[in-house]
Design a protein around this motif. Structure first.
Motif, short mmCIF file in Angstrom:
data_model
loop_
_atom_site.label_atom_id
_atom_site.label_comp_id
_atom_site.label_asym_id
_atom_site.label_seq_id
_atom_site.Cartn_x
_atom_site.Cartn_y
_atom_site.Cartn_z
N ALA A 14 49.70 57.88 39.18
CA ALA A 14 48.93 58.42 39.88
C ALA A 14 47.62 59.12 39.14
O ALA A 14 48.09 59.57 38.21
N GLY A 15 46.60 58.76 39.74
CA GLY A 15 45.40 59.25 39.15
C GLY A 15 44.96 58.10 38.46
O GLY A 15 43.64 58.26 37.82
N GLY A 16 45.46 57.00 38.20
CA GLY A 16 45.02 55.88 37.18
C GLY A 16 44.08 55.01 37.86
O GLY A 16 43.88 55.14 39.24
N SER A 17 43.96 53.97 37.27
CA SER A 17 43.06 52.63 38.04
C SER A 17 43.71 51.51 37.75
O SER A 17 44.58 51.37 36.71
N LEU A 18 43.40 50.63 38.57
CA LEU A 18 43.76 49.33 38.29
C LEU A 18 42.84 48.22 39.16
O LEU A 18 41.97 48.67 40.05
N ARG A 19 42.33 47.05 38.67
CA ARG A 19 41.49 46.25 39.25
C ARG A 19 42.41 44.85 39.71
O ARG A 19 43.07 44.18 38.82
N VAL A 20 42.29 44.50 40.90
CA VAL A 20 43.07 43.39 41.14
C VAL A 20 41.92 42.34 41.80
O VAL A 20 40.98 42.79 42.19
N SER A 21 42.27 41.00 41.41
CA SER A 21 41.52 39.97 41.69
C SER A 21 42.20 38.95 42.66
O SER A 21 43.17 38.76 42.63
N CYS A 22 40.97 38.13 43.38
CA CYS A 22 41.39 37.10 44.05
C CYS A 22 40.61 35.87 43.82
O CYS A 22 39.30 35.87 43.88
N GLN A 23 41.27 34.70 43.22
CA GLN A 23 40.47 33.36 42.95
C GLN A 23 40.58 32.73 44.03
O GLN A 23 41.66 32.35 44.39
N ALA A 24 39.59 32.01 44.56
CA ALA A 24 39.63 31.15 45.40
C ALA A 24 39.17 29.80 44.92
O ALA A 24 38.36 29.56 44.20
N SER A 25 39.74 28.81 45.63
CA SER A 25 39.42 27.31 45.25
C SER A 25 38.49 26.69 46.27
O SER A 25 38.28 27.42 47.13
N GLY A 26 37.95 25.73 45.77
CA GLY A 26 36.86 25.01 46.78
C GLY A 26 35.45 25.60 46.43
O GLY A 26 35.27 26.53 45.74
N ARG A 27 34.64 24.60 47.18
CA ARG A 27 33.08 24.98 46.78
C ARG A 27 32.56 25.79 47.86
O ARG A 27 31.34 26.00 48.01
N THR A 28 33.15 26.21 48.96
CA THR A 28 32.75 26.92 50.09
C THR A 28 33.17 28.36 50.04
O THR A 28 32.92 28.87 51.13
N PHE A 29 33.27 28.80 49.02
CA PHE A 29 33.75 30.44 48.83
C PHE A 29 32.60 31.17 49.46
O PHE A 29 33.00 32.08 50.14
#
Length: 119
Positions: A14-29
């Protein structure tokens, strides 16, 4: 058709940090609004944040406003959720989603990544 893969979840105090990412496929992102949702055990899935196609408009749930930052990099087909000052109630599986319009109707979903905040 977009395929979405989340990463970056984990265990944090608690009090900490985190970064989540989301990678998308395709050329229409860049066509899509990208949203983040979360679902805690025994609770319904809830909206967290969304960013429009260009990244110029971002909305947040009241519960995360001021602590979470949603951003996207269209050149990398990736959307990010930077989470600061995490609380135990942020513990959930976090999902990214893609849809058209803003607000969007989300048609594509990732498999989710677990974020656990220990108190």
């Amino acid at each position: 058709q977009a395929q979405l893969v989340e990463s970056g979840g984990g265990l944090v105090q608690a009090g900490g940090s985190l970064r989540v990412s989301c990678q998308a496929s395709g050329r229409t992102f860049s066509w899509y609004t990208m949203g983040w949702f979360r679902q805690a055990p025994g609770k319904e899935r809830e909206f967290v944040a969304a960013v429009n196609r260009s990244g110029g408009s971002i909305v947040y749930a009241d519960s995360v406003k001021g602590r979470f930052t949603n951003s996207r990099d269209n050149a990398k087909n990736t959307v990010y959720l930077q989470m600061n000052n995490l609380k135990s109630e942020d513990t959930a599986v976090y999902y990214c989603a893609a849809g058209l319009g803003f607000p969007a109707k989300y048609d594509y979903w990732g498999q989710g990544t677990q974020v656990t905040v220990s108190s």
